[in-house]
Write a protein that holds these residues in place. Structure first.
Motif, PDB file in Angstrom:
ATOM      1  N   VAL A   6      50.289  39.791  91.660  1.00 51.00           N
ATOM      2  CA  VAL A   6      51.295  39.179  92.550  1.00 51.00           C
ATOM      3  C   VAL A   6      50.397  37.859  92.068  1.00 51.00           C
ATOM      4  N   GLN A   7      50.910  36.465  92.381  1.00 48.40           N
ATOM      5  CA  GLN A   7      50.502  35.552  92.378  1.00 48.40           C
ATOM      6  C   GLN A   7      51.030  34.794  92.615  1.00 48.40           C
ATOM      7  N   PRO A   8      50.815  33.615  93.601  1.00 47.73           N
ATOM      8  CA  PRO A   8      51.694  32.703  94.500  1.00 47.73           C
ATOM      9  C   PRO A   8      51.902  31.778  93.191  1.00 47.73           C
ATOM     10  N   LEU A   9      53.789  30.758  92.834  1.00 50.84           N
ATOM     11  CA  LEU A   9      54.144  30.315  91.499  1.00 50.84           C
ATOM     12  C   LEU A   9      54.267  28.589  91.663  1.00 50.84           C
ATOM     13  N   ALA A  10      54.511  28.644  93.104  1.00 52.31           N
ATOM     14  CA  ALA A  10      55.249  26.958  93.526  1.00 52.31           C
ATOM     15  C   ALA A  10      55.742  27.037  95.154  1.00 52.31           C
ATOM     16  N   VAL A  11      54.908  25.728  95.873  1.00 55.13           N
ATOM     17  CA  VAL A  11      55.677  26.008  97.455  1.00 55.13           C
ATOM     18  C   VAL A  11      56.041  24.259  96.730  1.00 55.13           C
ATOM     19  N   ASP A  12      57.574  24.536  98.018  1.00 56.27           N
ATOM     20  CA  ASP A  12      58.125  22.961  97.666  1.00 56.27           C
ATOM     21  C   ASP A  12      58.322  23.301  99.479  1.00 56.27           C
ATOM     22  N   ARG A  13      59.050  22.449  99.903  1.00 52.01           N
ATOM     23  CA  ARG A  13      59.006  21.759 101.325  1.00 52.01           C
ATOM     24  C   ARG A  13      59.937  22.815 101.475  1.00 52.01           C
ATOM     25  N   HIS A  14      61.027  23.119 100.847  1.00 51.02           N
ATOM     26  CA  HIS A  14      62.398  24.919 101.419  1.00 51.02           C
ATOM     27  C   HIS A  14      61.796  26.503 101.200  1.00 51.02           C
ATOM     28  N   GLY A  15      60.536  26.715 100.483  1.00 48.72           N
ATOM     29  CA  GLY A  15      60.173  27.780 100.080  1.00 48.72           C
ATOM     30  C   GLY A  15      58.740  28.177  99.409  1.00 48.72           C
ATOM     31  N   LEU A  16      58.277  29.084  98.958  1.00 49.03           N
ATOM     32  CA  LEU A  16      57.877  29.618  98.735  1.00 49.03           C
ATOM     33  C   LEU A  16      57.588  30.420  97.198  1.00 49.03           C
ATOM     34  N   THR A  17      57.527  30.332  95.972  1.00 47.53           N
ATOM     35  CA  THR A  17      57.571  31.681  95.072  1.00 47.53           C
ATOM     36  C   THR A  17      56.626  31.978  94.622  1.00 47.53           C
ATOM     37  N   LEU A  18      56.312  33.125  94.512  1.00 47.01           N
ATOM     38  CA  LEU A  18      55.359  34.730  93.828  1.00 47.01           C
ATOM     39  C   LEU A  18      56.092  35.085  92.595  1.00 47.01           C
ATOM     40  N   ARG A  19      55.144  34.578  91.965  1.00 49.16           N
ATOM     41  CA  ARG A  19      55.665  36.023  90.690  1.00 49.16           C
ATOM     42  C   ARG A  19      54.478  37.074  90.556  1.00 49.16           C
ATOM     43  N   LEU A  20      55.780  38.155  90.181  1.00 49.97           N
ATOM     44  CA  LEU A  20      55.734  39.460  90.477  1.00 49.97           C
ATOM     45  C   LEU A  20      54.965  39.573  88.962  1.00 49.97           C
ATOM     46  N   GLU A  21      54.196  40.238  88.110  1.00 51.05           N
ATOM     47  CA  GLU A  21      54.286  40.405  86.961  1.00 51.05           C
ATOM     48  C   GLU A  21      53.573  41.533  86.557  1.00 51.05           C
ATOM     49  N   ARG A  22      54.622  42.599  85.774  1.00 51.86           N
ATOM     50  CA  ARG A  22      54.416  43.937  85.712  1.00 51.86           C
ATOM     51  C   ARG A  22      53.999  44.330  84.061  1.00 51.86           C
ATOM     52  N   THR A  23      53.284  44.958  83.815  1.00 51.38           N
ATOM     53  CA  THR A  23      52.799  45.606  82.165  1.00 51.38           C
ATOM     54  C   THR A  23      53.738  44.289  81.272  1.00 51.38           C
ATOM     55  N   ARG A  24      54.924  44.959  81.538  1.00 51.33           N
ATOM     56  CA  ARG A  24      55.971  43.889  80.405  1.00 51.33           C
ATOM     57  C   ARG A  24      57.087  43.337  81.322  1.00 51.33           C
ATOM     58  N   GLY A  25      56.514  41.718  81.268  1.00 52.68           N
ATOM     59  CA  GLY A  25      57.556  41.117  81.865  1.00 52.68           C
ATOM     60  C   GLY A  25      56.370  40.761  83.102  1.00 52.68           C
ATOM     61  N   GLN A  26      57.719  40.392  83.823  1.00 51.12           N
ATOM     62  CA  GLN A  26      57.739  39.540  85.492  1.00 51.12           C
ATOM     63  C   GLN A  26      58.838  38.744  85.702  1.00 51.12           C
ATOM     64  N   ALA A  27      58.716  38.729  86.784  1.00 52.38           N
ATOM     65  CA  ALA A  27      60.147  38.205  87.486  1.00 52.38           C
ATOM     66  C   ALA A  27      59.366  37.508  88.893  1.00 52.38           C
ATOM     67  N   ASP A  28      60.470  36.001  89.412  1.00 49.09           N
ATOM     68  CA  ASP A  28      60.053  35.330  90.724  1.00 49.09           C
ATOM     69  C   ASP A  28      60.721  35.919  91.202  1.00 49.09           C
ATOM     70  N   VAL A  29      59.792  35.758  92.861  1.00 47.93           N
ATOM     71  CA  VAL A  29      60.973  35.551  94.313  1.00 47.93           C
ATOM     72  C   VAL A  29      60.302  34.786  94.875  1.00 47.93           C
ATOM     73  N   ARG A  30      61.485  33.873  95.513  1.00 45.34           N
ATOM     74  CA  ARG A  30      61.522  32.654  96.101  1.00 45.34           C
ATOM     75  C   ARG A  30      61.283  33.035  97.668  1.00 45.34           C
ATOM     76  N   ILE A  31      60.362  33.002  98.721  1.00 48.39           N
ATOM     77  CA  ILE A  31      60.544  33.057  99.986  1.00 48.39           C
ATOM     78  C   ILE A  31      60.631  31.768 100.737  1.00 48.39           C
ATOM     79  N   PRO A  32      62.448  31.690 101.188  1.00 49.48           N
ATOM     80  CA  PRO A  32      63.105  30.753 101.749  1.00 49.48           C
ATOM     81  C   PRO A  32      61.534  30.143 103.322  1.00 49.48           C
ATOM     82  N   PHE A  33      61.847  29.103 103.490  1.00 54.56           N
ATOM     83  CA  PHE A  33      61.228  29.013 104.545  1.00 54.56           C
ATOM     84  C   PHE A  33      62.440  29.130 106.018  1.00 54.56           C
ATOM     85  N   HIS A  34      61.809  28.675 107.373  1.00 55.72           N
ATOM     86  CA  HIS A  34      63.411  28.401 108.559  1.00 55.72           C
ATOM     87  C   HIS A  34      63.714  27.568 108.713  1.00 55.72           C
ATOM     88  N   SER A  35      62.903  26.163 108.260  1.00 54.10           N
ATOM     89  CA  SER A  35      63.347  25.070 108.058  1.00 54.10           C
ATOM     90  C   SER A  35      62.151  24.618 107.049  1.00 54.10           C
TER      91      SER A  35
END
Length: 234
Positions: free
Chosen positions: A178-207
């Motif tokens: 798991v690596q941090p992929l992006a951050v902006d004023r609204h939230g943090l996005t993590l990159r989930l890497e698997r042996t094959r492929g990956q997915a991104d999950v965005r975790i929002p800030f409360h404000s």
């Protein structure tokens, strides 16, 4: 592969495009004469106007000399790459097309008279409204994002591991990194890497976090929430 958003608060397309422009140091320029990759040759005003100073030995400089009135049409490409090493590192591309108009004598600094803007993300290609682009400001964390994410990845891997507690367990199945992929004023996005492929999950800030002090508070809140989830799962 895809992006799973836990909440809908995300930067607008115009803000995302302005953020790419604000952070980009290189620019690909395509004209009728050929293509150039320019480094440190452009700047962007507060209103989103792109200015380019073509190096004298560049293809762009040749295009200026060959164009009527020294005003070549051009396609500019700006790449938005993740500062932390991950697979598929380019997060977005921004294309601007229009006419490059000299501000002074031919060969001097040029201004792009913009006709079209297109933002390509990992999931879609979107036309950017030119009035919205001109009115938008970059995300307030855009310029600080590279050092913020690099510091998080290098100095606080335990915090990244804790933040995965905010992701549904099923989404973590088969994840090897798991690596941090992006951050902006609204939230943090993590990159989930698997042996094959990956997915991104965005975790929002409360404000929204509009400065680094606010970002620190939002991150502490996320970590506190992650710890609470861990306690509930024991």
């Amino acid at each position: 592969m895809g992006v799973r958003q836990i909440a809908s608060a995300v930067p607008t397309t115009a803000v995302r495009a302005r953020s790419v422009l604000a952070a980009a140091w290189t620019c690909g320029v395509t004209t009728d004469v050929g293509q150039d990759d320019l480094v440190g040759a452009h700047c962007v005003t507060d209103g989103g106007t792109v200015r380019i100073a073509p190096p004298p030995d560049s293809v762009l400089a040749a295009a200026v000399l060959c164009s009527p009135h020294g005003r070549p049409t051009a396609l500019l490409e700006f790449a938005d790459a993740a500062p932390v090493p991950v697979r598929d590192r380019v997060r977005a591309r921004l294309w601007l097309s229009g006419e490059l108009v000299p501000e002074g004598p031919i060969g001097s600094e040029m201004v792009l008279h913009l006709r079209r803007a297109v933002l390509q993300t990992r999931t879609e290609r979107i036309g950017v409204d030119l009035d919205e682009l001109a009115a938008a400001a970059p995300d307030p964390l855009a310029l600080a994002e590279p050092r913020l994410l690099t510091h998080l990845a290098d100095a606080h891997p335990e915090a990244i591991e804790q933040l995965t507690r905010l992701i549904t367990p099923d989404s973590l199945h088969g994840v090897v990194r798991v690596q941090p992929l992006a951050v902006d004023r609204h939230g943090l996005t993590l990159r989930l890497e698997r042996t094959r492929g990956q997915a991104d999950v965005r975790i929002p800030f409360h404000s929204p976090a509009d400065d680094l002090t606010a970002l620190t508070e939002r991150m502490h809140c996320l970590l506190a929430s992650a710890q609470a989830v861990s306690r509930r799962r024991r």
